[in-house]
Scaffold this motif. Structure first.
Motif, PDB file in Angstrom:
ATOM      1  N   LEU A   1      26.835  17.072  56.049  1.00  0.00           N
ATOM      2  CA  LEU A   1      25.770  18.072  56.150  1.00  0.00           C
ATOM      3  C   LEU A   1      26.337  19.424  56.567  1.00  0.00           C
ATOM      4  O   LEU A   1      25.950  20.472  56.027  1.00  0.00           O
ATOM      5  CB  LEU A   1      24.717  17.610  57.162  1.00  0.00           C
ATOM      6  N   ALA A   2      27.257  19.425  57.531  1.00  0.00           N
ATOM      7  CA  ALA A   2      27.848  20.678  57.982  1.00  0.00           C
ATOM      8  C   ALA A   2      28.589  21.370  56.845  1.00  0.00           C
ATOM      9  O   ALA A   2      28.554  22.608  56.724  1.00  0.00           O
ATOM     10  CB  ALA A   2      28.786  20.416  59.154  1.00  0.00           C
TER      11      ALA A   2
ATOM     12  N   PRO B   1      17.317  24.525  62.655  1.00  0.00           N
ATOM     13  CA  PRO B   1      18.756  24.628  62.889  1.00  0.00           C
ATOM     14  C   PRO B   1      19.312  23.533  63.788  1.00  0.00           C
ATOM     15  O   PRO B   1      20.519  23.251  63.745  1.00  0.00           O
ATOM     16  CB  PRO B   1      18.909  26.009  63.543  1.00  0.00           C
ATOM     17  N   TRP B   2      18.464  22.901  64.587  1.00  0.00           N
ATOM     18  CA  TRP B   2      18.933  21.851  65.485  1.00  0.00           C
ATOM     19  C   TRP B   2      19.439  20.617  64.718  1.00  0.00           C
ATOM     20  O   TRP B   2      20.152  19.796  65.272  1.00  0.00           O
ATOM     21  CB  TRP B   2      17.806  21.421  66.434  1.00  0.00           C
ATOM     22  N   LEU B   3      19.102  20.500  63.430  1.00  0.00           N
ATOM     23  CA  LEU B   3      19.595  19.372  62.648  1.00  0.00           C
ATOM     24  C   LEU B   3      21.104  19.443  62.427  1.00  0.00           C
ATOM     25  O   LEU B   3      21.733  18.440  62.124  1.00  0.00           O
ATOM     26  CB  LEU B   3      18.860  19.310  61.309  1.00  0.00           C
ATOM     27  N   LEU B   4      21.651  20.630  62.576  1.00  0.00           N
ATOM     28  CA  LEU B   4      23.116  20.790  62.463  1.00  0.00           C
ATOM     29  C   LEU B   4      23.800  20.642  63.816  1.00  0.00           C
ATOM     30  O   LEU B   4      24.959  20.256  63.875  1.00  0.00           O
ATOM     31  CB  LEU B   4      23.442  22.182  61.909  1.00  0.00           C
ATOM     32  N   ALA B   5      23.085  20.956  64.881  1.00  0.00           N
ATOM     33  CA  ALA B   5      23.721  21.053  66.196  1.00  0.00           C
ATOM     34  C   ALA B   5      23.691  19.768  66.993  1.00  0.00           C
ATOM     35  O   ALA B   5      24.193  19.703  68.102  1.00  0.00           O
ATOM     36  CB  ALA B   5      23.042  22.158  67.009  1.00  0.00           C
ATOM     37  N   THR B   6      23.087  18.707  66.458  1.00  0.00           N
ATOM     38  CA  THR B   6      22.929  17.476  67.221  1.00  0.00           C
ATOM     39  C   THR B   6      24.258  16.797  67.488  1.00  0.00           C
ATOM     40  O   THR B   6      25.090  16.661  66.600  1.00  0.00           O
ATOM     41  CB  THR B   6      22.001  16.499  66.457  1.00  0.00           C
ATOM     42  N   ASP B   7      24.431  16.367  68.721  1.00  0.00           N
ATOM     43  CA  ASP B   7      25.627  15.631  69.116  1.00  0.00           C
ATOM     44  C   ASP B   7      25.563  14.232  68.532  1.00  0.00           C
ATOM     45  O   ASP B   7      24.590  13.507  68.722  1.00  0.00           O
ATOM     46  CB  ASP B   7      25.700  15.547  70.639  1.00  0.00           C
ATOM     47  N   SER B   8      26.557  13.804  67.833  1.00  0.00           N
ATOM     48  CA  SER B   8      26.538  12.504  67.146  1.00  0.00           C
ATOM     49  C   SER B   8      27.361  11.449  67.854  1.00  0.00           C
ATOM     50  O   SER B   8      27.733  10.458  67.268  1.00  0.00           O
ATOM     51  CB  SER B   8      27.057  12.677  65.714  1.00  0.00           C
TER      52      SER B   8
ATOM     53  N   HIS C   1      20.842  11.381  65.661  1.00  0.00           N
ATOM     54  CA  HIS C   1      20.329  12.480  64.846  1.00  0.00           C
ATOM     55  C   HIS C   1      18.845  12.272  64.602  1.00  0.00           C
ATOM     56  O   HIS C   1      18.404  11.140  64.325  1.00  0.00           O
ATOM     57  CB  HIS C   1      21.093  12.546  63.519  1.00  0.00           C
ATOM     58  N   PRO C   2      18.032  13.340  64.676  1.00  0.00           N
ATOM     59  CA  PRO C   2      16.576  13.177  64.495  1.00  0.00           C
ATOM     60  C   PRO C   2      16.175  12.573  63.163  1.00  0.00           C
ATOM     61  O   PRO C   2      15.130  11.935  63.059  1.00  0.00           O
ATOM     62  CB  PRO C   2      16.052  14.615  64.631  1.00  0.00           C
TER      63      PRO C   2
ATOM     64  N   ARG D   1      27.321   9.670  61.731  1.00  0.00           N
ATOM     65  CA  ARG D   1      28.307  10.691  62.095  1.00  0.00           C
ATOM     66  C   ARG D   1      28.966  11.283  60.849  1.00  0.00           C
ATOM     67  O   ARG D   1      29.134  12.494  60.737  1.00  0.00           O
ATOM     68  CB  ARG D   1      29.370  10.081  63.020  1.00  0.00           C
ATOM     69  N   HIS D   2      29.323  10.421  59.883  1.00  0.00           N
ATOM     70  CA  HIS D   2      29.943  10.915  58.658  1.00  0.00           C
ATOM     71  C   HIS D   2      28.974  11.767  57.840  1.00  0.00           C
ATOM     72  O   HIS D   2      29.372  12.779  57.242  1.00  0.00           O
ATOM     73  CB  HIS D   2      30.461   9.748  57.820  1.00  0.00           C
TER      74      HIS D   2
END
Length: 429
Positions: free
Chosen positions: A371-372, A421-428, A359-360, A365-366
């Motif tokens: 955040l979501a 919005p990319w802060l929500l879409a990042t693959d963890s 994540h940037p 992951r948790h």
């Protein structure tokens, strides 16, 4: 105005002249005009002009590698925040953060960028926030976190109606990251960035792009293109270069085997560059490691010759492959074959690279799951029930999210997500 009694207009005129000199890397003149502005501003009690001038002088001192710059930038930021000058505060965050990134003070850069982006978002200074995001992408690139840099820079470039100068940091990073990853389109992005940078006439928009184009040409052993970019850089007054920019130029000059010697300016060459220039690439790599730049450390390892060449190239390949830096890994393997040490390298990787995308902002992951749920409007109690975690655990994870966003409330997190919005879409994974 100098023919009239000294007034606030003259003080700001001096400071504006200092700012223009600083933007064009004429640091001596920037400092001279800035100090003149400070003296008159203090005489007149003009706090806003003092804030403006301190920023110019502090930035010029830091870029020139002279003492006193950090203290002045800390003062201009503190004064701007204390007196409610939001535009001056975000300008202080911007210049101070750029200085920290350029000088490889990554801990300081992390703090300033997090605070600055949160401050700009809180006060609806969207353009400034997006510029700072470009610098954050640059920081991630320097740290070897290429996929995060790509995510942030691409997000900024996807925004509509962003002024050219404000998207240039992101455009430059996106081009350089794509080039280092060996992905298509990198060179086109860099040439676009160069054209836009040349239109500004500011070295901060031009030098990094030409350096990136030099690196790209060197990775593909296109020494004609290397010479073209290096010659253009050397045509600039080298005494106007920031110390780290000149260090990169001098190292590239050596690596590309330029025939003519490069004049050495007055600026002190940073330690990792100086070590390689003095024939100590292993020491250079160690210093890059200490500073937290793995890609640069691996580039330095590629310069090792003699009995240490095999282990050095093996380590370089390992680093490049962990970063997904395919062109550099391929060149290191080619060099190893030429030096007869290919047998000491790790086996070539087959199939797609499997590097994890972090994540940037460094969320776990948790924390990304939490955040979501924040973005979905859920309370701590609802999140605890949905994720089967204790309320105390969720409370701690929400606090961690707020801290990493430099946000005082959930609303500030939501404001950041609106612009990023990319802060929500990042693959963890």
């Amino acid at each position: 105005m100098e023919k009239l009694p000294p007034g606030p207009e003259l003080a700001m005129a001096y400071s504006t002249r200092s700012q223009l000199r600083m933007l064009h890397y004429r640091f001596d003149e920037a400092i001279e005009w800035g100090l003149r502005a400070l003296a008159l501003a203090d005489q007149l009690g003009e706090i806003e002009t003092r804030i403006h001038a301190l920023n110019n002088v502090g930035t010029a001192l830091l870029f020139a590698g002279r003492p006193g710059g950090r203290e002045r930038l800390e003062e201009t930021l503190a004064l701007a925040l204390a007196h409610g000058f939001h535009d001056h505060a975000v300008r202080a965050y911007t210049n101070f953060a750029e200085c920290a990134v350029v000088s490889k003070e990554f801990g300081l850069a992390e703090r300033l960028l997090a605070e600055g982006i949160a401050f700009a978002t809180r006060h609806d200074l969207d353009t400034a926030a997006h510029y700072l995001l470009g610098r954050q992408a640059e920081l991630r690139m320097e740290q070897g976190r290429f996929r995060e840099a790509e995510t942030i820079a691409q997000g900024v470039m996807n925004l509509e109606r962003l002024p050219m100068v404000m998207h240039l940091p992101a455009l430059t990073v996106l081009g350089r990251v794509h080039m280092r990853l060996g992905e298509p389109g990198g060179m086109a992005l860099l040439h676009n960035a160069l054209q836009e940078g040349l239109a500004t006439g500011e070295l901060q928009r031009i030098v990094p792009v030409r350096s990136a184009l030099t690196e790209a040409a060197w990775l593909h052993e296109d020494y004609g293109a290397c010479q073209e970019q290096l010659t253009a850089l050397a045509a600039i007054d080298l005494n106007c270069f920031r110390a780290w920019d000149f260090g990169e130029l001098a190292v590239c000059w050596r690596r590309c085997g330029m025939a003519m010697p490069l004049p050495i300016p007055n600026a002190q060459i940073p330690l990792p560059h100086a070590a390689e220039l003095h024939g100590r690439p292993l020491a250079a790599a160690k210093e890059w490691d200490r500073l937290g730049l793995p890609y640069d450390a691996a580039l330095a390892l590629m310069q090792v010759r003699g009995v240490d060449a095999g282990p050095a190239l093996a380590r370089a390949v390992t680093i490049f492959e962990s970063l997904e830096a395919r062109p550099a890994a391929a060149l290191a393997r080619t060099q190893a074959q030429r030096l007869g040490v290919a047998g000491q390298l790790p086996k070539a990787r087959r199939g797609p690279y499997g590097a994890a995308r972090r994540h940037p902002l460094g969320l776990t992951r948790h924390e990304q799951q939490v955040l979501a749920l924040i973005a979905a409007g859920m309370s701590n109690k609802e999140a605890a029930q949905l994720l089967s975690r204790s309320p105390r655990t969720i409370e701690h994870q929400v606090s961690a999210v707020l801290s990493k966003f430099s946000a005082a409330s959930r609303m500030e997190v939501l404001l950041r997500l609106r612009g990023e919005p990319w802060l929500l879409a990042t693959d963890s994974t």
